[in-house]
Design a protein around this motif. Structure first.
Motif, PDB file in Angstrom:
ATOM      1  N   THR A 146       0.815  -1.228   0.000  1.00  0.00           N
ATOM      2  CA  THR A 146       0.000   0.000   0.000  1.00  0.00           C
ATOM      3  C   THR A 146       0.843   1.271   0.000  1.00  0.00           C
ATOM      4  O   THR A 146       0.314   2.368  -0.055  1.00  0.00           O
ATOM      5  CB  THR A 146      -0.923   0.022   1.229  1.00  0.00           C
ATOM      6  N   ARG A 147       2.157   1.078   0.059  1.00  0.00           N
ATOM      7  CA  ARG A 147       3.107   2.209   0.042  1.00  0.00           C
ATOM      8  C   ARG A 147       2.851   3.186   1.188  1.00  0.00           C
ATOM      9  O   ARG A 147       2.977   4.395   1.031  1.00  0.00           O
ATOM     10  CB  ARG A 147       3.061   2.929  -1.312  1.00  0.00           C
ATOM     11  N   ARG A 148       2.520   2.626   2.326  1.00  0.00           N
ATOM     12  CA  ARG A 148       2.349   3.424   3.542  1.00  0.00           C
ATOM     13  C   ARG A 148       3.636   3.323   4.357  1.00  0.00           C
ATOM     14  O   ARG A 148       3.738   2.573   5.312  1.00  0.00           O
ATOM     15  CB  ARG A 148       1.140   2.917   4.345  1.00  0.00           C
ATOM     16  N   TYR A 149       4.611   4.092   3.914  1.00  0.00           N
ATOM     17  CA  TYR A 149       5.925   4.018   4.524  1.00  0.00           C
ATOM     18  C   TYR A 149       5.932   4.755   5.859  1.00  0.00           C
ATOM     19  O   TYR A 149       5.310   5.820   6.002  1.00  0.00           O
ATOM     20  CB  TYR A 149       6.965   4.627   3.591  1.00  0.00           C
ATOM     21  N   PRO A 150       6.643   4.232   6.846  1.00  0.00           N
ATOM     22  CA  PRO A 150       6.751   4.924   8.142  1.00  0.00           C
ATOM     23  C   PRO A 150       7.316   6.334   7.958  1.00  0.00           C
ATOM     24  O   PRO A 150       8.179   6.573   7.109  1.00  0.00           O
ATOM     25  CB  PRO A 150       7.710   4.031   8.931  1.00  0.00           C
ATOM     26  N   LYS A 151       6.839   7.263   8.772  1.00  0.00           N
ATOM     27  CA  LYS A 151       7.282   8.653   8.661  1.00  0.00           C
ATOM     28  C   LYS A 151       8.779   8.779   8.841  1.00  0.00           C
ATOM     29  O   LYS A 151       9.429   9.599   8.179  1.00  0.00           O
ATOM     30  CB  LYS A 151       6.545   9.513   9.693  1.00  0.00           C
ATOM     31  N   GLU A 152       9.342   7.992   9.734  1.00  0.00           N
ATOM     32  CA  GLU A 152      10.780   8.049   9.961  1.00  0.00           C
ATOM     33  C   GLU A 152      11.555   7.624   8.717  1.00  0.00           C
ATOM     34  O   GLU A 152      12.603   8.195   8.387  1.00  0.00           O
ATOM     35  CB  GLU A 152      11.162   7.153  11.142  1.00  0.00           C
ATOM     36  N   ASP A 153      11.026   6.611   7.993  1.00  0.00           N
ATOM     37  CA  ASP A 153      11.685   6.166   6.768  1.00  0.00           C
ATOM     38  C   ASP A 153      11.606   7.248   5.686  1.00  0.00           C
ATOM     39  O   ASP A 153      12.568   7.444   4.926  1.00  0.00           O
ATOM     40  CB  ASP A 153      11.039   4.876   6.258  1.00  0.00           C
ATOM     41  N   ILE A 154      10.491   7.919   5.604  1.00  0.00           N
ATOM     42  CA  ILE A 154      10.350   8.998   4.613  1.00  0.00           C
ATOM     43  C   ILE A 154      11.305  10.139   4.946  1.00  0.00           C
ATOM     44  O   ILE A 154      11.971  10.701   4.061  1.00  0.00           O
ATOM     45  CB  ILE A 154       8.895   9.502   4.571  1.00  0.00           C
ATOM     46  N   ARG A 155      11.396  10.473   6.227  1.00  0.00           N
ATOM     47  CA  ARG A 155      12.305  11.551   6.639  1.00  0.00           C
ATOM     48  C   ARG A 155      13.748  11.197   6.298  1.00  0.00           C
ATOM     49  O   ARG A 155      14.485  12.022   5.735  1.00  0.00           O
ATOM     50  CB  ARG A 155      12.179  11.789   8.145  1.00  0.00           C
ATOM     51  N   ARG A 156      14.146   9.980   6.619  1.00  0.00           N
ATOM     52  CA  ARG A 156      15.522   9.571   6.335  1.00  0.00           C
ATOM     53  C   ARG A 156      15.779   9.535   4.830  1.00  0.00           C
ATOM     54  O   ARG A 156      16.856   9.917   4.371  1.00  0.00           O
ATOM     55  CB  ARG A 156      15.804   8.200   6.949  1.00  0.00           C
ATOM     56  N   ALA A 157      14.786   9.090   4.063  1.00  0.00           N
ATOM     57  CA  ALA A 157      14.950   9.045   2.603  1.00  0.00           C
ATOM     58  C   ALA A 157      15.211  10.439   2.050  1.00  0.00           C
ATOM     59  O   ALA A 157      16.108  10.639   1.220  1.00  0.00           O
ATOM     60  CB  ALA A 157      13.711   8.433   1.958  1.00  0.00           C
ATOM     61  N   TYR A 158      14.447  11.424   2.516  1.00  0.00           N
ATOM     62  CA  TYR A 158      14.657  12.790   2.035  1.00  0.00           C
ATOM     63  C   TYR A 158      16.029  13.309   2.456  1.00  0.00           C
ATOM     64  O   TYR A 158      16.701  14.014   1.684  1.00  0.00           O
ATOM     65  CB  TYR A 158      13.554  13.713   2.556  1.00  0.00           C
ATOM     66  N   GLU A 159      16.464  12.990   3.651  1.00  0.00           N
ATOM     67  CA  GLU A 159      17.784  13.425   4.106  1.00  0.00           C
ATOM     68  C   GLU A 159      18.886  12.849   3.215  1.00  0.00           C
ATOM     69  O   GLU A 159      19.805  13.577   2.797  1.00  0.00           O
ATOM     70  CB  GLU A 159      18.021  12.983   5.555  1.00  0.00           C
ATOM     71  N   LEU A 160      18.794  11.556   2.927  1.00  0.00           N
ATOM     72  CA  LEU A 160      19.809  10.921   2.099  1.00  0.00           C
ATOM     73  C   LEU A 160      19.738  11.411   0.654  1.00  0.00           C
ATOM     74  O   LEU A 160      20.781  11.635   0.014  1.00  0.00           O
ATOM     75  CB  LEU A 160      19.656   9.399   2.149  1.00  0.00           C
ATOM     76  N   MET A 161      18.530  11.578   0.127  1.00  0.00           N
ATOM     77  CA  MET A 161      18.396  12.068  -1.241  1.00  0.00           C
ATOM     78  C   MET A 161      18.917  13.491  -1.367  1.00  0.00           C
ATOM     79  O   MET A 161      19.536  13.857  -2.369  1.00  0.00           O
ATOM     80  CB  MET A 161      16.933  11.981  -1.695  1.00  0.00           C
ATOM     81  N   GLU A 162      18.686  14.296  -0.339  1.00  0.00           N
ATOM     82  CA  GLU A 162      19.226  15.651  -0.332  1.00  0.00           C
ATOM     83  C   GLU A 162      20.750  15.597  -0.317  1.00  0.00           C
ATOM     84  O   GLU A 162      21.415  16.373  -1.019  1.00  0.00           O
ATOM     85  CB  GLU A 162      18.711  16.410   0.902  1.00  0.00           C
ATOM     86  N   ARG A 163      21.296  14.676   0.455  1.00  0.00           N
ATOM     87  CA  ARG A 163      22.754  14.557   0.559  1.00  0.00           C
ATOM     88  C   ARG A 163      23.386  14.222  -0.785  1.00  0.00           C
ATOM     89  O   ARG A 163      24.465  14.738  -1.125  1.00  0.00           O
ATOM     90  CB  ARG A 163      23.110  13.485   1.596  1.00  0.00           C
ATOM     91  N   VAL A 164      22.754  13.377  -1.585  1.00  0.00           N
ATOM     92  CA  VAL A 164      23.348  12.964  -2.863  1.00  0.00           C
ATOM     93  C   VAL A 164      22.820  13.769  -4.043  1.00  0.00           C
ATOM     94  O   VAL A 164      23.182  13.507  -5.193  1.00  0.00           O
ATOM     95  CB  VAL A 164      23.152  11.450  -3.112  1.00  0.00           C
ATOM     96  N   GLY A 165      21.946  14.737  -3.769  1.00  0.00           N
ATOM     97  CA  GLY A 165      21.517  15.663  -4.809  1.00  0.00           C
ATOM     98  C   GLY A 165      20.361  15.217  -5.681  1.00  0.00           C
ATOM     99  O   GLY A 165      20.235  15.669  -6.830  1.00  0.00           O
ATOM    100  N   ILE A 166      19.473  14.369  -5.153  1.00  0.00           N
ATOM    101  CA  ILE A 166      18.340  13.912  -5.969  1.00  0.00           C
ATOM    102  C   ILE A 166      16.997  14.118  -5.275  1.00  0.00           C
ATOM    103  O   ILE A 166      15.983  13.573  -5.727  1.00  0.00           O
ATOM    104  CB  ILE A 166      18.483  12.418  -6.359  1.00  0.00           C
ATOM    105  N   ALA A 167      16.951  14.904  -4.213  1.00  0.00           N
ATOM    106  CA  ALA A 167      15.689  15.080  -3.474  1.00  0.00           C
ATOM    107  C   ALA A 167      14.601  15.670  -4.357  1.00  0.00           C
ATOM    108  O   ALA A 167      13.418  15.354  -4.195  1.00  0.00           O
ATOM    109  CB  ALA A 167      15.915  15.960  -2.248  1.00  0.00           C
ATOM    110  N   HIS A 168      14.984  16.521  -5.312  1.00  0.00           N
ATOM    111  CA  HIS A 168      13.985  17.155  -6.180  1.00  0.00           C
ATOM    112  C   HIS A 168      13.406  16.169  -7.202  1.00  0.00           C
ATOM    113  O   HIS A 168      12.469  16.507  -7.924  1.00  0.00           O
ATOM    114  CB  HIS A 168      14.596  18.352  -6.907  1.00  0.00           C
ATOM    115  N   TYR A 169      13.950  14.962  -7.257  1.00  0.00           N
ATOM    116  CA  TYR A 169      13.425  13.934  -8.153  1.00  0.00           C
ATOM    117  C   TYR A 169      12.559  12.916  -7.404  1.00  0.00           C
ATOM    118  O   TYR A 169      12.201  11.880  -7.964  1.00  0.00           O
ATOM    119  CB  TYR A 169      14.564  13.169  -8.825  1.00  0.00           C
ATOM    120  N   ALA A 170      12.192  13.176  -6.180  1.00  0.00           N
ATOM    121  CA  ALA A 170      11.519  12.181  -5.340  1.00  0.00           C
ATOM    122  C   ALA A 170      10.290  11.577  -6.003  1.00  0.00           C
ATOM    123  O   ALA A 170      10.036  10.377  -5.883  1.00  0.00           O
ATOM    124  CB  ALA A 170      11.139  12.805  -3.999  1.00  0.00           C
ATOM    125  N   ASN A 171       9.505  12.386  -6.718  1.00  0.00           N
ATOM    126  CA  ASN A 171       8.270  11.900  -7.322  1.00  0.00           C
ATOM    127  C   ASN A 171       8.397  11.628  -8.819  1.00  0.00           C
ATOM    128  O   ASN A 171       7.391  11.428  -9.505  1.00  0.00           O
ATOM    129  CB  ASN A 171       7.148  12.914  -7.072  1.00  0.00           C
TER     130      ASN A 171
END
Length: 260
Positions: free
Chosen positions: A115-140
């Motif tokens: 159902t793609r109901r990811y835990p909030k903590e996992d979403i937060r960490r994903a954005y942090e890591l994506m921001e670190r490697v420069g792809i956060a703006h591609y999340a969707n």
């Protein structure tokens, strides 16, 4: 710490692909494995992440013996090993965020994953890591809309979402142009420092290995015949790694194992 002792891998009745191999990787070191095609580099990584079972020997990660694990114990052990693939291994029709969250499949319920109901903590960490490697703006954005370098960054973040104890990379720059290859190698080196994470990279590009890794392991015919600092990889060592004979390998295998 990854401790490999007397590792042997044989397919069928042929000669072993890995021959009594010893290797230790610890701390935040970035270790590259070089050697000709068929030297056993990819087989070594596949033994570590348990895509194949070694014939004999020991692979221990921070006190956990990996050889012989099955079922739930094997699934739990694989959580501890992050993997970055040459071909990215993304699901093209899924978004970057969905691909990144697949790194958490070993931790969340099947219902949450479907159902793609990811835990909030996992979403937060994903954005942090994506921001670190420069792809956060591609999340969707769909994965198949990204360039090769962007796709590999997604693969790196997906592996880091596991919170691994070691990161393996199998030819992570082979599908990339030279400039992007250097960026990915620099990223892996920097992340190892920032996360205190040991990284083991199978790589063909010797110049990148010398520039971006702390230690180089040279393999030939399933044996380690060089193990040292990048500055120690001289012409003689290169000759043994890429042009040596099986007899030369046998003569140098024992000293190389002792050095490791």
């Amino acid at each position: 710490m990854l401790q490999i002792t007397d590792l042997v891998k044989r397919y069928g009745s042929g000669d072993p692909v890995l021959k009594n191999l010893d290797l230790t990787v610890e701390g935040e070191s970035v270790v590259s494995i070089i050697g000709s095609s068929g030297a056993g580099k990819s087989t070594l990584l596949r033994c570590i992440n348990k895509l194949v079972e070694p014939t004999s020997g020991s692979i221990e990660l921070n006190g956990l013996e990996l050889t012989g694990l099955h079922g739930s114990r094997l699934r739990e052990a694989r959580r501890r090993i992050g993997m970055v693939f040459q071909g990215f291994n993304l699901v093209d029709r899924l978004t970057v965020m969905e691909n990144v969250q697949s790194g958490r499949l070993g931790y969340i319920s099947t219902w949450a994953a479907v159902t793609r109901r990811y835990p909030k903590e996992d979403i937060r960490r994903a954005y942090e890591l994506m921001e670190r490697v420069g792809i956060a703006h591609y999340a969707n954005k769909r994965a198949d809309e990204l360039s090769g370098g962007e796709r590999q960054r997604v693969g790196v973040v997906r592996a880091l979402m596991q919170k691994p104890e070691i990161l393996l990379a199998d030819e992570p720059t082979a599908s990339l142009d030279p400039k992007t290859s250097e960026q990915i190698m620099a990223l892996l080196r920097d992340l190892a420092r920032e996360l205190s994470l040991p990284v083991l990279i199978n790589i063909h590009n010797v110049n990148e290995a010398k520039q971006y890794t702390d230690r180089i392991v040279g393999m030939r015919y399933g044996r380690i015949i060089f193990d040292g600092l990048p500055g120690e990889l001289d012409e003689d060592a290169m000759e043994k790694i890429y042009s040596g004979s099986p007899a030369a390998d046998r003569a140098t295998a024992e000293p190389a194992r002792q050095a490791s």
